[in-house]
Design a protein around this motif. Structure first.
Motif, short mmCIF file in Angstrom:
data_model
loop_
_atom_site.label_atom_id
_atom_site.label_comp_id
_atom_site.label_asym_id
_atom_site.label_seq_id
_atom_site.Cartn_x
_atom_site.Cartn_y
_atom_site.Cartn_z
N UNK A 89 0.89 -1.31 -0.27
CA UNK A 89 -0.25 0.42 -0.22
C UNK A 89 0.93 1.71 0.08
N UNK A 90 1.94 1.10 0.80
CA UNK A 90 3.17 2.39 1.46
C UNK A 90 3.85 2.18 -0.48
N UNK A 91 3.67 1.28 -1.10
CA UNK A 91 4.66 1.72 -2.69
C UNK A 91 3.48 2.21 -4.07
N UNK A 92 2.20 1.59 -3.85
CA UNK A 92 1.31 1.80 -4.41
C UNK A 92 0.54 3.32 -4.06
N UNK A 93 0.93 3.49 -3.41
CA UNK A 93 -0.22 4.81 -2.61
C UNK A 93 0.56 6.05 -2.07
N UNK A 94 1.64 5.80 -2.26
CA UNK A 94 2.79 6.61 -2.02
C UNK A 94 2.58 7.84 -3.21
N UNK A 95 2.75 7.46 -4.33
CA UNK A 95 2.84 8.83 -5.49
C UNK A 95 1.18 9.95 -5.26
N UNK A 96 0.66 9.25 -4.41
CA UNK A 96 -0.71 10.12 -4.71
C UNK A 96 -1.14 10.66 -3.06
N UNK A 97 -0.08 10.23 -2.72
CA UNK A 97 0.10 10.49 -0.88
C UNK A 97 -0.35 10.21 0.19
N UNK A 98 -0.37 9.07 -0.11
CA UNK A 98 -1.09 8.02 0.93
C UNK A 98 -0.24 7.09 1.32
N UNK A 99 0.18 6.80 3.03
CA UNK A 99 0.95 6.51 3.95
C UNK A 99 0.42 5.24 4.48
N UNK A 100 1.28 4.20 4.52
CA UNK A 100 0.78 2.83 5.04
C UNK A 100 1.64 2.79 5.96
N UNK A 101 1.16 1.95 7.74
CA UNK A 101 2.37 1.37 8.38
C UNK A 101 1.93 0.66 9.29
N UNK A 102 2.43 -0.15 10.30
CA UNK A 102 1.82 -0.92 10.94
C UNK A 102 2.71 -1.05 12.99
N UNK A 103 1.39 -0.97 13.69
CA UNK A 103 1.39 -0.84 14.73
C UNK A 103 1.51 -1.70 15.59
N UNK A 104 2.34 -2.06 16.12
CA UNK A 104 3.18 -3.37 16.47
C UNK A 104 2.60 -2.91 18.24
N UNK A 105 1.97 -3.97 18.86
CA UNK A 105 1.94 -3.05 20.72
C UNK A 105 2.50 -5.07 20.69
N UNK A 106 3.02 -4.55 21.96
CA UNK A 106 2.62 -5.89 23.30
C UNK A 106 1.58 -6.48 23.41
N UNK A 107 1.97 -7.16 24.38
CA UNK A 107 0.08 -7.37 25.35
C UNK A 107 0.44 -6.59 25.91
N UNK A 108 -1.34 -5.65 25.71
CA UNK A 108 -2.51 -5.34 26.01
C UNK A 108 -3.44 -5.45 26.91
N UNK A 109 -3.56 -4.99 28.25
CA UNK A 109 -4.55 -5.83 28.88
C UNK A 109 -5.85 -5.49 28.77
N UNK A 110 -6.18 -6.13 27.76
CA UNK A 110 -7.93 -5.92 27.62
C UNK A 110 -8.47 -7.17 27.19
N UNK A 111 -10.06 -7.11 27.78
CA UNK A 111 -10.70 -9.32 27.62
C UNK A 111 -10.45 -9.74 26.37
#
Length: 260
Positions: A169-191
């Motif tokens: 998505x970053x490669x295809x979208x870059x020329x048209x201003x679209x950025x793509x990234x991944x947030x990678x959390x550790x363990x989050x105390x959720x249900x």
């Protein structure tokens, strides 16, 4: 990096990490779309954001259904005029050893995590292109986008896959201003994580306290869970970043569990 006048669609936003991300984006000025399979809970979150001075709407969305995704995105665009930020967050967890992992569970996991990311991206990105303003696509990965753990074959596979999707998505979208990234959390105390503790204790033959100390938090620098706020703040940072200097990347938020 302000998000004023931006529209942010967050999937799986009726609870947990998705809800916290939506609340943070709203507090930073975005109009947020609470997209969730549970429309009633999504509406409650949206109403609470509005009651506290933010801007939000709720839409029903099953991210494994192309029709449901397209309908939810179309409703969003019709009501709000466009979409500037996608936070693909919807996910579940099913733990089991490979030899006992049901194929139906494998397919369900990949459908929600990977198919959902693909379908929402496909539906949203055309509107980002049409606006000529670009946009931000943010995938909710995990430390398991880079590491592996026992009992999580489908989850690890799916989270690794998000890295590849984001880079394309970053490669295809870059020329048209679209950025793509991944947030990678550790363990989050959720249900979702709380449910895993007894499941992993049983599967590994150890106590629940050992699961927390020796499995979930063993590799952290301080023995602490990643917080909802940690993740939401990172998502907001990526959503508001104003250039394509930061794209195609994974940002690990894990108290040092994984370092890259």
């Amino acid at each position: 990096m302000a998000l004023n006048d931006k529209v942010a669609l967050v999937t799986g936003a009726a609870s947990g990490i998705g809800e916290q991300c939506a609340r943070k984006l709203a507090s930073d000025g975005a109009t947020v779309v609470i997209a969730d399979l549970n429309l009633a809970n999504a509406q409650k979150v949206a109403e609470d954001i509005v009651a506290n001075g933010g801007k939000a709407i709720a839409v029903a969305m099953d991210v494994t259904s192309e029709e449901a995704v397209n309908t939810g995105v179309a409703e969003t665009v019709n009501r709000l005029g466009g979409i500037d930020v996608l936070v693909s967050n919807a996910g579940i967890q099913i733990v089991n050893r490979i030899e006992d992992y049901a194929f139906s569970d494998w397919k369900r996991m990949l459908a929600i995590h990977l198919d959902g990311a693909f379908l929402t991206t496909k539906a949203v990105i055309k509107h980002m292109y049409a606006s000529n303003k670009g946009g931000a696509v943010i995938y909710m990965g995990s430390v398991h986008s880079h590491e592996a753990s026992q009992l999580k074959s489908a989850y690890v596979t799916a989270k690794h896959g998000l890295l590849g999707l984001a880079r394309v998505v970053a490669k295809e979208g870059g020329p048209r201003g679209v950025r793509a990234n991944v947030v990678c959390p550790g363990f989050v105390r959720t249900p979702l994580v709380d449910k895993q503790i007894p499941e992993q204790a049983k599967a590994l033959g150890i106590s629940e306290q050992q699961v927390v100390k020796d499995v979930m938090l063993k590799e952290t620098v301080d023995g602490e869970f990643t917080s909802l706020e940690d993740v939401a703040n990172t998502v907001a940072f990526l959503a508001g970043f104003e250039s394509s200097a930061l794209t195609g990347q994974s940002i690990v938020v894990s108290h040092g569990w994984f370092m890259q």
